[in-house]
Motif scaffolding. Structure first.
Motif, PDB file in Angstrom:
ATOM      1  N   UNK A   2      45.407  72.594  45.945  1.00 38.68           N
ATOM      2  CA  UNK A   2      44.543  71.478  46.327  1.00 38.68           C
ATOM      3  C   UNK A   2      45.102  70.174  45.785  1.00 38.68           C
ATOM      4  N   UNK A   3      44.902  69.119  46.556  1.00 39.45           N
ATOM      5  CA  UNK A   3      45.330  67.792  46.131  1.00 39.45           C
ATOM      6  C   UNK A   3      44.156  67.131  45.427  1.00 39.45           C
ATOM      7  N   UNK A   4      44.218  67.028  44.105  1.00 35.02           N
ATOM      8  CA  UNK A   4      43.134  66.447  43.315  1.00 35.02           C
ATOM      9  C   UNK A   4      43.383  64.988  42.975  1.00 35.02           C
ATOM     10  N   UNK A   5      44.363  64.403  43.596  1.00 31.55           N
ATOM     11  CA  UNK A   5      44.666  63.019  43.268  1.00 31.55           C
ATOM     12  C   UNK A   5      43.581  62.098  43.822  1.00 31.55           C
ATOM     13  N   UNK A   6      43.305  61.069  43.068  1.00 23.75           N
ATOM     14  CA  UNK A   6      42.302  60.082  43.486  1.00 23.75           C
ATOM     15  C   UNK A   6      42.892  59.223  44.594  1.00 23.75           C
ATOM     16  N   UNK A   7      42.009  58.678  45.439  1.00 21.34           N
ATOM     17  CA  UNK A   7      42.532  57.787  46.481  1.00 21.34           C
ATOM     18  C   UNK A   7      43.196  56.569  45.854  1.00 21.34           C
ATOM     19  N   UNK A   8      44.149  56.029  46.570  1.00 26.10           N
ATOM     20  CA  UNK A   8      44.860  54.849  46.069  1.00 26.10           C
ATOM     21  C   UNK A   8      43.870  53.701  45.901  1.00 26.10           C
ATOM     22  N   UNK A   9      43.969  52.980  44.783  1.00 21.86           N
ATOM     23  CA  UNK A   9      43.047  51.860  44.578  1.00 21.86           C
ATOM     24  C   UNK A   9      43.311  50.752  45.603  1.00 21.86           C
ATOM     25  N   UNK A  10      42.239  50.060  45.945  1.00 25.66           N
ATOM     26  CA  UNK A  10      42.376  48.934  46.877  1.00 25.66           C
ATOM     27  C   UNK A  10      43.231  47.860  46.222  1.00 25.66           C
ATOM     28  N   UNK A  11      44.018  47.201  47.022  1.00 27.01           N
ATOM     29  CA  UNK A  11      44.863  46.134  46.495  1.00 27.01           C
ATOM     30  C   UNK A  11      43.988  45.004  45.981  1.00 27.01           C
ATOM     31  N   UNK A  12      44.369  44.468  44.854  1.00 29.98           N
ATOM     32  CA  UNK A  12      43.608  43.368  44.259  1.00 29.98           C
ATOM     33  C   UNK A  12      43.799  42.102  45.081  1.00 29.98           C
ATOM     34  N   UNK A  13      42.727  41.358  45.198  1.00 26.75           N
ATOM     35  CA  UNK A  13      42.801  40.077  45.891  1.00 26.75           C
ATOM     36  C   UNK A  13      43.531  39.096  44.981  1.00 26.75           C
ATOM     37  N   UNK A  14      44.496  38.412  45.533  1.00 26.32           N
ATOM     38  CA  UNK A  14      45.162  37.364  44.769  1.00 26.32           C
ATOM     39  C   UNK A  14      45.046  36.073  45.548  1.00 26.32           C
ATOM     40  N   UNK A  15      44.845  35.008  44.824  1.00 24.96           N
ATOM     41  CA  UNK A  15      44.726  33.690  45.432  1.00 24.96           C
ATOM     42  C   UNK A  15      46.098  33.049  45.461  1.00 24.96           C
ATOM     43  N   UNK A  16      46.484  32.612  46.652  1.00 18.33           N
ATOM     44  CA  UNK A  16      47.757  31.919  46.831  1.00 18.33           C
ATOM     45  C   UNK A  16      47.444  30.501  47.293  1.00 18.33           C
ATOM     46  N   UNK A  17      47.945  29.537  46.544  1.00 15.98           N
ATOM     47  CA  UNK A  17      47.765  28.136  46.916  1.00 15.98           C
ATOM     48  C   UNK A  17      48.969  27.695  47.728  1.00 15.98           C
ATOM     49  N   UNK A  18      48.687  27.147  48.906  1.00 16.46           N
ATOM     50  CA  UNK A  18      49.722  26.528  49.729  1.00 16.46           C
ATOM     51  C   UNK A  18      49.481  25.028  49.684  1.00 16.46           C
ATOM     52  N   UNK A  19      50.416  24.285  49.127  1.00 14.51           N
ATOM     53  CA  UNK A  19      50.296  22.835  49.070  1.00 14.51           C
ATOM     54  C   UNK A  19      50.620  22.275  50.448  1.00 14.51           C
ATOM     55  N   UNK A  20      49.694  21.514  51.010  1.00 14.02           N
ATOM     56  CA  UNK A  20      49.902  20.977  52.357  1.00 14.02           C
ATOM     57  C   UNK A  20      49.746  19.466  52.371  1.00 14.02           C
ATOM     58  N   UNK A  21      50.489  18.852  53.243  1.00 14.37           N
ATOM     59  CA  UNK A  21      50.367  17.421  53.519  1.00 14.37           C
ATOM     60  C   UNK A  21      50.801  17.207  54.960  1.00 14.37           C
TER      61      UNK A  21
END
Length: 157
Positions: A2-21
């Motif tokens: 049996x595969x007793x491994x836990x499901x892969x954790x959800x990817x963490x949200x990361x904030x990416x700033x894009x500087x725009x002008x």
């Protein structure tokens, strides 16, 4: 077995700033980010630091109501144009993101926004000033690279 491994954790949200002008370099950096770095779980925060006179800069100045209204109208028009332009880009790439205007010296304002928003990354373009002009005036990208607490990607096209 049996595969007793836990499901892969959800990817963490990361904030990416894009500087725009209003520059082509900002548009190029946006497109590069979308093609090269973006992940579906990223929170995209488009940050614009207006250059030139703004209502924020006019605080404490002795301006007539007409001058203040003219400045307000101009700032609103420019912000509306920038919002529409980059919202269209977000929509074209099926990205969810926010557009934010911050005030101050551009480099400082971007670094402060990254701290405030707990960003993981800043992506920005460069205008490619020559050595003499950059030495005299300073460079926003140089400032951000040297003062940011998070990684910075400067796109040069």
């Amino acid at each position: 077995m049996a595969d007793n491994s836990a499901p892969a954790p959800a990817a963490a949200v990361r904030t990416v700033i894009l500087a725009v002008d209003r520059s082509q370099q900002a548009e190029d950096a946006f497109e590069w980010y979308v093609k090269s770095v973006h992940r579906p779980e990223n929170r995209v925060l488009l940050v614009h630091v207006p250059e030139g006179p703004t209502l924020e800069m006019a605080k404490g100045q002795r301006l007539s109501e007409g001058e203040i209204q003219k400045l307000s109208d101009l700032e609103k028009k420019e912000n509306d144009e920038m919002t529409a332009k980059f919202q269209s880009k977000l929509n074209n790439h099926s990205l969810k993101g926010e557009y934010r205007v911050v005030y101050g010296k551009p480099g400082e304002a971007l670094v402060d926004a990254a701290k405030l928003e707990n960003a993981s990354l800043i992506v920005m373009g460069t205008r490619g000033m020559g050595t003499i002009r950059r030495t005299i005036m300073g460079s926003v990208s140089d400032y951000v690279v040297h003062h940011s607490h998070v990684p910075v990607i400067v796109c040069r096209h």
